[in-house]
Scaffold this motif. Structure first.
Motif: not given
Length: 284
Positions: A98, A101-102, A104-105, A107-108, A110-111, A114, A154
């Motif tokens: 998680d 995911y956080y 990575g989000a 940095s723009g 998508n799942r 990631i 990223h």
């Protein structure tokens, strides 16, 4: 890729106390495609320099310039940089996955992207077994691994790491060194500070060396070692049936070898004595 031009940083912590100069006219260059080590004792100015490079604080004077690979416009420069501070903060109740995911989000990403990055990097960091655990149960080494992993999600062009090997056991340091080399072979420039000088000597192309806020060296590891190595030779030879070892200066080497030959000594080897980067660091 990243250049400091005459950077100085003065901290005025208290109006009743004298100001403190953390950096004094520091200039150095981080060339693209290299692994660059950042050397210096505690208080030398390494973390201050990194904070200036990341635009967390501003210099009192001087400028920081980013190369064309990073510089499309100021707003997107840091999209291409991965950063791991010396004391990162982790959300303790998130699982490792998680947290990925956080970050990575942010940095723009998508799942799906990631997940691909996690699938690629987690086995290399030997952290895949812990990704479904809450971070509050992670050891120091596991925190370093998950922190390093999220800096790569990223695909940054430059990664800046502040003491990434601190607190790790020898196996953990070896694994992270191998990842630094792998990341660099994929085309990413790496700039990292460390107190573990032997690790830098093993993997770095160049080093930046600070002492008390001033730049004393910026160049290849080899040139720094050559510059600080005395012209001495280790000579191994057999004399009267016994192995002998002598350290002889360059100007006396030929005379000593001739003396050995005249006594029918068997010369085993003649090797130049070379200082290690760690020895140079402690001497400076």
């Amino acid at each position: 890729m990243l250049t400091f031009y005459n950077i100085s940083k003065v901290f005025n912590t208290d109006i009743l106390k004298k100001s403190f100069t953390a950096l004094d006219d520091v200039s150095f260059n981080i060339p693209e495609g290299k692994i660059i080590g950042f050397l210096g004792a505690n208080g030398a100015g390494k973390t201050t320099s990194i904070k200036i490079a990341m635009d967390f604080i501003r210099p009192s004077s001087g400028t920081v310039e980013f190369g064309e690979t990073l510089r499309s416009n100021k707003n997107t420069i840091f999209d291409k940089i991965g950063y791991l501070p010396e004391r990162p903060f982790f959300y303790p109740h998130l699982t490792g996955k998680d947290f990925c995911y956080y970050m990575g989000a942010l940095s723009g990403l998508n799942r799906s992207t990631i997940n691909k990055q996690i699938h690629f990097w987690a086995p290399r960091f030997n952290i895949e077994f812990a990704l479904n655990r809450e971070i509050k149960g992670y050891s120091k080494g596991m925190l370093q691994r998950i922190g390093f992993l999220v800096t790569l999600l990223h695909n940054p062009k430059l990664i800046i790491l502040d003491e990434p090997l601190a607190g790790l056991d020898p196996v953990g340091r070896k694994e992270l060194r191998e990842i630094i080399v792998e990341v660099n072979k994929q085309g990413t420039t790496v700039f990292f500070s460390s107190h573990i000088v032997s690790d830098m000597e093993e993997i770095c192309h160049d080093v930046v060396f600070l002492k008390s806020g001033r730049m004393i060296f910026n160049g290849s590891v080899k040139s720094l070692i050559d510059k600080n190595t005395k012209l001495e030779n280790e000579i191994r030879f057999i004399h009267d049936g016994q192995l002998c070892v002598k350290i002889i200066s360059e100007d006396k080497k030929l005379a000593f070898l001739n003396s050995c030959l005249s006594q029918n000594d068997n010369i085993i080897s003649v090797k130049r004595v070379q200082a290690s980067l760690e020895e140079i660091f402690y001497e400076v």
